[in-house]
Design an enzyme around this catalytic site. Structure first.
Site, mmCIF file in Angstrom:
data_model
loop_
_atom_site.group_PDB
_atom_site.id
_atom_site.type_symbol
_atom_site.label_atom_id
_atom_site.label_comp_id
_atom_site.label_asym_id
_atom_site.label_seq_id
_atom_site.Cartn_x
_atom_site.Cartn_y
_atom_site.Cartn_z
ATOM 1 N N GLY A 8 30.406 -32.016 -29.567
ATOM 2 C CA GLY A 8 29.809 -30.811 -29.691
ATOM 3 C C GLY A 8 30.696 -29.493 -29.483
ATOM 4 O O GLY A 8 30.540 -28.483 -28.774
ATOM 5 N N GLY A 11 29.793 -25.803 -29.934
ATOM 6 C CA GLY A 11 28.671 -25.209 -29.301
ATOM 7 C C GLY A 11 29.181 -24.175 -28.543
ATOM 8 O O GLY A 11 30.323 -23.800 -28.154
ATOM 9 N N GLN A 12 28.257 -23.575 -27.394
ATOM 10 C CA GLN A 12 28.573 -22.413 -26.781
ATOM 11 C C GLN A 12 29.914 -23.014 -25.548
ATOM 12 O O GLN A 12 30.861 -22.301 -25.445
ATOM 13 C CB GLN A 12 27.450 -22.037 -25.874
ATOM 14 N N TYR A 142 13.684 -32.024 -22.621
ATOM 15 C CA TYR A 142 15.211 -31.768 -22.290
ATOM 16 C C TYR A 142 15.469 -32.567 -21.096
ATOM 17 O O TYR A 142 16.426 -33.101 -20.701
ATOM 18 C CB TYR A 142 15.601 -30.091 -22.227
#
Ligand code: SER
Length: 313
Positions: A8, A11-12, A142
């Protein structure tokens, strides 16, 4: 930590964590990976990058063996709003991906960092000074995947001897890479809108209180928990960490100290409002402070000043 793999990485958090780890441990020793077709140019230019889909265990194992990886920072996951739209995919990526990473880590003797989240809590959780160990029972997909991840990581440590560690991140505020569809994304969008248009329409109610953290502190938490002496850790995974507890109204008020004409209005998104309402107002992060010396550097006022300065540049 000799050789690190990050999933990841586009990603941010991954974008910035990759650069922070490369600075600390050497660019050649930090292997970035992600799914995005056009990986962040900076990440590619500064070191190795591989395409890894975490639902493909063989691919993770191949890269771990190729680079003699001993530590995996596993960031690949769907955020809360996207997970609610795609619950099947959220389970596959957030739980299936983590399970694959843990299995590869067990087979190759790697340590694993996995972020959990304030999203691992639910409406029955005590909302103020939320304890480290408390009722969770999240109601979003989530959250269901995050609680499962916390328990899986605990199991892999306790029963299978894998050095798993992690924190429960609050909303992360940053300006380098955009967030990927979370409930707390407003806390970034508000800054961009304030600078561009001097007004912002928020999808959460004015008084929705949530924990937040500025990116430099999020990076510090990820690095420090992995560097902590194992014997000082009573908990290993899912340490509560926080830096500030804010509402859209408070954030707008802080921005107005720099941009007096800034205006905020509200158009509520029921899906994200319901998710936010089920999350705590303020975590108690005493265990992280006591066990590995966690302490954030940015509060609401210093974060706001720094965000506005960097975004306007
Ligand atoms: N920022 C995340 C989200 O809103 C919470 O972990 O989904």
């Amino acid at each position: 930590m000799k050789n690190i793999l990050i999933t990841g990485a586009t990603g941010q958090i991954g974008t910035e964590l990759t650069m922070a780890l490369r600075e600390r441990y050497g660019a050649d020793n930090v292997i970035a990976s992600g799914l995005t077709n056009i990986p962040d140019a900076v990440i590619r230019a500064a070191g190795h990058f591989h395409f890894i889909d975490c639902t493909n265990k063989a691919r993770i194992a191949e890269i771990v063996k190729r680079h003699d990886i001993d530590t995996i920072y596993h960031l690949a996951a769907l955020l809360s709003a996207v997970a609610e739209d795609h619950p099947n995919l959220a389970w596959e990526v957030n739980v299936g991906g983590l399970y694959n990473v843990l299995e590869v880590a067990r087979e190759n003797n790697c340590a694993v960092f996995t972020p959990s989240s304030i999203g691992a809590f639910g409406p029955e959780t005590p909302t103020v000074n939320t304890p480290q160990v408390t009722i969770q029972r999240p109601t979003s997909m989530y959250g269901v995947t995050k609680v499962t991840g916390e328990l899986l990581c605990d199991y892999y440590h306790a029963k299978l001897g894998v050095d798993t560690r992690g924190v429960r991140y609050p909303g992360i505020i940053s300006y380098k890479a955009p967030p990927g569809g979370g409930t707390t994304d407003y806390a970034i969008a508000i800054f961009i809108a304030a600078l561009k248009e001097k007004k912002y329409t928020c999808y959460l109610k004015a008084d929705t209180k949530l924990d937040m953290m500025y990116m430099p502190d999020a990076l510090k938490a990820a690095i420090e928990v992995m560097e902590a002496e194992p014997k000082s850790l009573k908990h290993r995974n899912a340490f509560n960490v926080t830096a500030m507890s804010v509402t859209p109204a408070l954030l707008a008020e802080e921005i107005r100290k720099h941009i007096p004409e800034f205006e905020i209005t509200y158009e509520i998104d029921p899906v994200r409002q319901e998710i936010a309402d089920s999350w705590p107002d303020k975590l108690d992060d005493t265990c992280a402070r006591d066990e590995w010396g966690w302490t954030p550097s940015y509060d609401l006022s210093s974060m706001t000043a720094d965000m506005l300065k960097n975004l306007s540049e």
